[in-house]
Design a protein around this motif. Structure first.
Motif, PDB file in Angstrom:
ATOM      1  N   ALA A 185     -24.457 -20.783  87.043  1.00 46.11           N
ATOM      2  CA  ALA A 185     -24.579 -22.060  87.130  1.00 46.11           C
ATOM      3  C   ALA A 185     -25.844 -22.750  86.299  1.00 46.11           C
ATOM      4  O   ALA A 185     -25.671 -23.731  85.549  1.00 46.11           O
ATOM      5  CB  ALA A 185     -24.458 -22.688  88.385  1.00 46.11           C
ATOM      6  N   SER A 208     -19.617 -22.279  98.192  1.00 40.10           N
ATOM      7  CA  SER A 208     -19.281 -22.911  97.213  1.00 40.10           C
ATOM      8  C   SER A 208     -20.821 -23.087  96.131  1.00 40.10           C
ATOM      9  O   SER A 208     -21.683 -23.481  96.835  1.00 40.10           O
ATOM     10  CB  SER A 208     -18.550 -24.342  97.299  1.00 40.10           C
ATOM     11  OG  SER A 208     -17.205 -23.654  97.899  1.00 40.10           O
ATOM     12  N   THR A 210     -21.179 -25.474  93.151  1.00 45.95           N
ATOM     13  CA  THR A 210     -20.608 -26.652  92.222  1.00 45.95           C
ATOM     14  C   THR A 210     -21.902 -26.816  91.170  1.00 45.95           C
ATOM     15  O   THR A 210     -22.925 -27.235  91.723  1.00 45.95           O
ATOM     16  CB  THR A 210     -20.244 -27.597  92.788  1.00 45.95           C
ATOM     17  OG1 THR A 210     -19.265 -27.259  93.916  1.00 45.95           O
ATOM     18  CG2 THR A 210     -19.511 -28.832  91.809  1.00 45.95           C
ATOM     19  N   ASP A 211     -21.627 -26.881  89.841  1.00 47.84           N
ATOM     20  CA  ASP A 211     -22.455 -27.399  88.984  1.00 47.84           C
ATOM     21  C   ASP A 211     -21.730 -28.590  87.853  1.00 47.84           C
ATOM     22  O   ASP A 211     -20.533 -28.870  88.078  1.00 47.84           O
ATOM     23  CB  ASP A 211     -23.044 -26.289  87.994  1.00 47.84           C
ATOM     24  CG  ASP A 211     -21.772 -25.896  87.002  1.00 47.84           C
ATOM     25  OD1 ASP A 211     -21.211 -26.265  86.301  1.00 47.84           O
ATOM     26  OD2 ASP A 211     -21.358 -24.491  87.394  1.00 47.84           O
ATOM     27  N   THR A 212     -22.572 -29.365  87.194  1.00 45.98           N
ATOM     28  CA  THR A 212     -22.313 -30.205  85.995  1.00 45.98           C
ATOM     29  C   THR A 212     -22.445 -29.525  84.623  1.00 45.98           C
ATOM     30  O   THR A 212     -22.869 -30.448  83.826  1.00 45.98           O
ATOM     31  CB  THR A 212     -23.138 -31.656  86.479  1.00 45.98           C
ATOM     32  OG1 THR A 212     -24.421 -31.101  86.228  1.00 45.98           O
ATOM     33  CG2 THR A 212     -23.043 -32.062  87.965  1.00 45.98           C
ATOM     34  N   GLU A 265     -12.810 -22.095  91.648  1.00 43.25           N
ATOM     35  CA  GLU A 265     -11.927 -22.994  92.474  1.00 43.25           C
ATOM     36  C   GLU A 265     -11.562 -24.329  91.708  1.00 43.25           C
ATOM     37  O   GLU A 265     -10.383 -24.729  91.488  1.00 43.25           O
ATOM     38  CB  GLU A 265     -12.938 -23.588  93.361  1.00 43.25           C
ATOM     39  CG  GLU A 265     -12.190 -24.378  94.711  1.00 43.25           C
ATOM     40  CD  GLU A 265     -13.149 -24.669  95.700  1.00 43.25           C
ATOM     41  OE1 GLU A 265     -13.152 -25.816  96.406  1.00 43.25           O
ATOM     42  OE2 GLU A 265     -13.750 -23.613  96.420  1.00 43.25           O
ATOM     43  N   LYS A 266     -12.342 -24.927  90.553  1.00 39.59           N
ATOM     44  CA  LYS A 266     -11.907 -25.710  89.652  1.00 39.59           C
ATOM     45  C   LYS A 266     -13.108 -25.696  88.626  1.00 39.59           C
ATOM     46  O   LYS A 266     -14.166 -25.337  88.807  1.00 39.59           O
ATOM     47  CB  LYS A 266     -11.915 -27.148  90.384  1.00 39.59           C
ATOM     48  CG  LYS A 266     -13.153 -27.699  90.940  1.00 39.59           C
ATOM     49  CD  LYS A 266     -13.098 -29.077  91.745  1.00 39.59           C
ATOM     50  CE  LYS A 266     -14.335 -29.726  92.078  1.00 39.59           C
ATOM     51  NZ  LYS A 266     -14.246 -30.972  92.867  1.00 39.59           N
ATOM     52  N   SER A 267     -12.515 -26.199  87.394  1.00 40.72           N
ATOM     53  CA  SER A 267     -13.670 -26.241  86.303  1.00 40.72           C
ATOM     54  C   SER A 267     -12.868 -27.329  85.268  1.00 40.72           C
ATOM     55  O   SER A 267     -11.572 -27.268  85.075  1.00 40.72           O
ATOM     56  CB  SER A 267     -13.801 -25.009  85.657  1.00 40.72           C
ATOM     57  OG  SER A 267     -14.758 -25.212  84.772  1.00 40.72           O
ATOM     58  N   SER A 273     -18.097 -26.984  86.841  1.00 38.58           N
ATOM     59  CA  SER A 273     -17.023 -25.872  87.394  1.00 38.58           C
ATOM     60  C   SER A 273     -17.640 -25.846  89.074  1.00 38.58           C
ATOM     61  O   SER A 273     -18.728 -26.009  89.525  1.00 38.58           O
ATOM     62  CB  SER A 273     -17.557 -24.365  87.168  1.00 38.58           C
ATOM     63  OG  SER A 273     -17.203 -24.764  85.364  1.00 38.58           O
ATOM     64  N   THR A 274     -16.767 -25.179  89.698  1.00 39.95           N
ATOM     65  CA  THR A 274     -17.238 -24.768  91.170  1.00 39.95           C
ATOM     66  C   THR A 274     -16.420 -23.562  91.341  1.00 39.95           C
ATOM     67  O   THR A 274     -15.228 -22.962  91.188  1.00 39.95           O
ATOM     68  CB  THR A 274     -16.489 -25.823  92.192  1.00 39.95           C
ATOM     69  OG1 THR A 274     -16.778 -27.172  92.161  1.00 39.95           O
ATOM     70  CG2 THR A 274     -16.559 -25.183  93.492  1.00 39.95           C
ATOM     71  N   SER A 276     -16.341 -20.106  94.328  1.00 47.96           N
ATOM     72  CA  SER A 276     -16.582 -20.025  95.467  1.00 47.96           C
ATOM     73  C   SER A 276     -16.087 -18.571  96.037  1.00 47.96           C
ATOM     74  O   SER A 276     -15.341 -17.938  95.267  1.00 47.96           O
ATOM     75  CB  SER A 276     -15.901 -21.099  96.438  1.00 47.96           C
ATOM     76  OG  SER A 276     -14.428 -20.720  96.314  1.00 47.96           O
TER      77      SER A 276
END
Length: 281
Positions: A185, A208, A210-212, A265-267, A273-274, A276
């Motif tokens: 991340a 989890s 999560t990044d930006t 999980e999502k991106s 992105s996340t 986990s």
């Protein structure tokens, strides 16, 4: 077959051959779903398995043979830099020594990754189970990596669920996976923040990250967690991240053997992105 499930059996020995059998139902959907037969595929995968074993043995032997001289190079370079730095008048020589140290550190890391992959793929992992607080581990690693993130102007924080109970697993391996996800991340985030959270999902604890950061395009997401695939956006290019592309693959093998699961999980490209992973409570 009546239950409409797919069955695949790998590594079946038939004399000197290794075969793979895959059975899938044939379904008729009108007027209602009905299984009317099955397709049975039988493939001879002997040569494939022999090749895979030879490749794994090569990596294991080569890695062992490389680590000894690399350790000697790194050790001697460290001694020269720490004990004789004041006696070196030429700054170019000092820079050369630093390059040698950096290169040997990187190569030792690659060799260690190869050896760990070989052990994990063969199931040779000794889990040292102990009771620990996953919340404490998460906050500890976040604190350790705050400086690294801060050097890029990134805010790294943790938000834990106090209801998460004490778990029993391999604390060091959990930390290894956590370090890899947070490290990725930081690597692929140029600005913004990274949040690490814990929660409870059924009988599992979920961690989890999560990044930006740059995110991963949907077309490239299926390539994640494969051998030699880095986690960044430019996944099909080499030499852009100084990464072997083994981190996520190793993490997947570790979490799998600890009874959990790991995934993206999502991106979204350009938005972050996340990732986990879960562990049994």
């Amino acid at each position: 077959i009546k239950e409409c499930i797919d069955i695949e059996k790998d590594n079946i020995r038939l004399g000197a051959k290794i075969i793979r059998i895959h059975i899938a139902p044939i379904k008729m959907h009108a007027p209602e779903v009905e299984v009317i037969g099955a397709v049975v595929l039988i493939a001879d995968v002997t040569e494939e398995k022999i090749f895979e074993r030879s490749k794994d043995e090569f990596f294991a032997v080569a890695s062992h043979e490389l680590r000894t001289p690399l350790t000697a190079i790194k050790g001697n370079t460290d001694i020269i830099l720490s004990s004789y730095a004041d006696k070196i008048d030429n700054p170019e020589i000092t820079e050369m020594l630093k390059d040698i140290k950096e290169g040997s550190d990187r190569l030792i890391g690659i060799v260690n990754d190869f050896l760990e992959v070989a052990r994990l793929e063969q199931g040779k992992i000794n889990l040292k189970t102990e009771e620990f607080s996953i919340n404490d581990v998460v906050c500890e690693y976040v604190k350790d990596l705050e400086k690294t993130a801060g050097e890029k102007g990134i805010k790294l924080s943790c938000k834990v669920n106090d209801a998460v109970p004490i778990i029993k697993n391999d604390k060091n391996k959990v930390g290894q996976v956590l370090m890899n996800l947070i490290g990725n991340a930081i690597k692929f985030t140029e600005k913004g923040q990274i949040n690490v959270t814990t929660d409870i999902i059924d009988k599992f604890v979920k961690i989890s990250v999560t990044d930006t950061g740059s995110g991963i395009p949907e077309s490239k997401q299926p390539l994640l967690f494969r051998k030699f695939q880095p986690a960044g956006e430019e996944m099909l290019t080499r030499d852009v991240t100084k990464s072997t592309g083994l981190g996520l693959y190793i993490s997947k093998l570790i979490i799998g053997q600890m009874g959990g699961s790991i995934g993206l999980e999502k991106s979204e490209a350009g938005k972050g992105s996340t990732f986990s992973f879960t562990l049994p409570i």
